[in-house]
Write a protein that holds these residues in place. Sequence first.
Motif, mmCIF file in Angstrom:
data_model
loop_
_atom_site.group_PDB
_atom_site.id
_atom_site.type_symbol
_atom_site.label_atom_id
_atom_site.label_comp_id
_atom_site.label_asym_id
_atom_site.label_seq_id
_atom_site.Cartn_x
_atom_site.Cartn_y
_atom_site.Cartn_z
ATOM 1 N N SER A 148 -3.147 0.032 -6.270
ATOM 2 C CA SER A 148 -4.594 0.193 -6.110
ATOM 3 C C SER A 148 -5.225 -1.186 -5.959
ATOM 4 O O SER A 148 -4.521 -2.186 -5.796
ATOM 5 C CB SER A 148 -5.187 0.934 -7.313
ATOM 6 N N ILE A 179 -10.558 4.398 2.616
ATOM 7 C CA ILE A 179 -10.385 3.043 3.143
ATOM 8 C C ILE A 179 -9.472 3.056 4.366
ATOM 9 O O ILE A 179 -9.702 2.335 5.350
ATOM 10 C CB ILE A 179 -9.807 2.108 2.060
ATOM 11 N N ASP A 229 0.856 -1.180 0.000
ATOM 12 C CA ASP A 229 0.000 0.000 0.000
ATOM 13 C C ASP A 229 0.896 1.235 0.000
ATOM 14 O O ASP A 229 1.137 1.851 1.024
ATOM 15 C CB ASP A 229 -0.907 -0.023 1.234
ATOM 16 N N GLU A 257 -5.583 -1.211 -0.925
ATOM 17 C CA GLU A 257 -6.508 -0.949 0.175
ATOM 18 C C GLU A 257 -6.113 -1.662 1.458
ATOM 19 O O GLU A 257 -6.759 -1.493 2.487
ATOM 20 C CB GLU A 257 -7.920 -1.382 -0.235
ATOM 21 N N LYS A 304 -17.413 -1.427 -2.745
ATOM 22 C CA LYS A 304 -16.711 -0.330 -2.082
ATOM 23 C C LYS A 304 -17.570 0.931 -2.078
ATOM 24 O O LYS A 304 -17.627 1.657 -1.072
ATOM 25 C CB LYS A 304 -15.377 -0.075 -2.786
ATOM 26 N N LYS A 317 -8.481 5.427 -1.520
ATOM 27 C CA LYS A 317 -7.515 4.828 -0.596
ATOM 28 C C LYS A 317 -7.476 5.602 0.722
ATOM 29 O O LYS A 317 -7.380 5.008 1.800
ATOM 30 C CB LYS A 317 -6.126 4.804 -1.232
#
Length: 475
Positions: free
Chosen positions: A19, A194, A6, A24, A232, A191
């Motif tokens: 990605s 998340i 990440d 995430e 999502k 992101k």
Amino acid sequence: MNAVRDNMQNFKNVTIITSGSFGEGLEMRGSDFDIMIVLKQFDVCEELKSHYHPNKIQLLIERDDVKPCYTLLRLVYSRSSEVMRACDEHNGKQYLSSALHKQGLVNDELGTIHGPCFSNKKETIDLASCLHCKTWISPAIQWVSRSSNSWPSHEVKQSIVDHGVLFVPIGAKGSQKENLEWRVSFSVGEKFLINTFTHTQLLCYALLKIVLKDVLAIHSECKDLLCSYFLKTIMFWISEELPLSIWKPNNLIPCFMRCYKRLIYCVEHSVCLHYFIPENNLFENKIEGRSREILLEKLSTLHSYGWQCVLFSDQISNFHVSMWNFQLEPHILYVDDVNQVLNSKLTNWNNARFKTQFVQKTFENGLCQTLRCQQPSIKDVYKYFISMCSSGLAQRISLESTLNNNKNLYKQYKFCLSTLLQNVYHDAVSGWLMVASIFYKTKQYSKALYIIRYSISKCTPEKLCYIRLYQITNC
């Protein structure tokens, strides 16, 4: 969980961003390694500038006659012949073509194009070439002030806005200018969102993805209808609507079921609004017709199992039995009291299988008296002998031709199944095995195996120990 990949790496000409699931922090089974490469030589803006950097390629955003979340990128300034070859003329102006841009980047290693991405031969890596607009675009301005709840926080929103947006090379399917159009991507902002999730939010999201990939996607009719991005998006909307105090570990199951019900609602009404630009319905021209009906039927069937629908995934149902072996102290002091109640006249009427109308009526009156009681322990006893009653009732139903198309036989099957599901409250192991038996009899073997695994997980040492103690007290 995966935090190693990440990341965001800056180089002279490109910025590399992870990605998808890896970006995430979720390393799910079967997930690709998704990479976004931002090309720094492009400068995308909404308004014309008075001065241009001589080494930059200047592009202007135009949204006339394009769907929400898509745009045309008009070439304003470039000294690169390679960029000129990737442009196409429209109404006397030059626009950077998303299709030509992708074709110019194809090579031996990344030779497969699907959507905005390139894939390697093993299809384990997805790479997307992106352009960056450093300012927040006007169609998403309403998002900044939309939510009055605490999620996302003002600081997180500001970080997302400061980053701007990306553009990926894919047009709206069916559009006359599909090969010219680019899609707006909020991947980096997503992101950020998340990363603000509580553990409960992240678990709900992961469970939804597991149900999608391991349960729904195994059906050919549903395989390509839903994707992780839809899930999502639903998570973002619900997170914005609910206070953060809801997302607690002890609320995991209600939170998960709320998210799952929202997914059913979205499919039922063929609407899933983009989180940042709600004018874009993600389900438009995707979830409709017979495919929508099949998907809705599958989702509704899974919903009938409640949170236990996740157990149809072998990622969860294959946990070793030892994972369930918690050492609990048996409640020895309550054995005699429970035994006395369960052997009472009221329970014996249940064991008589309602042989007479008088017994049935008396039993029903007894249940009414029990329901009026406010003591949880008595209500548990009520659940126990209702479960026993359901066991006997279900075993008396004949299912010789359950798979026949006859409507009455189908109703009989549904009634038997619902009755057996009530039977699991007084003996979890044998109760679930009876549910497995009906699936076996109706040739639904995979479901039968899943439930057998689950019933085995319920047969833990402390329960066996409890039975021995119970027997000792009755010697």
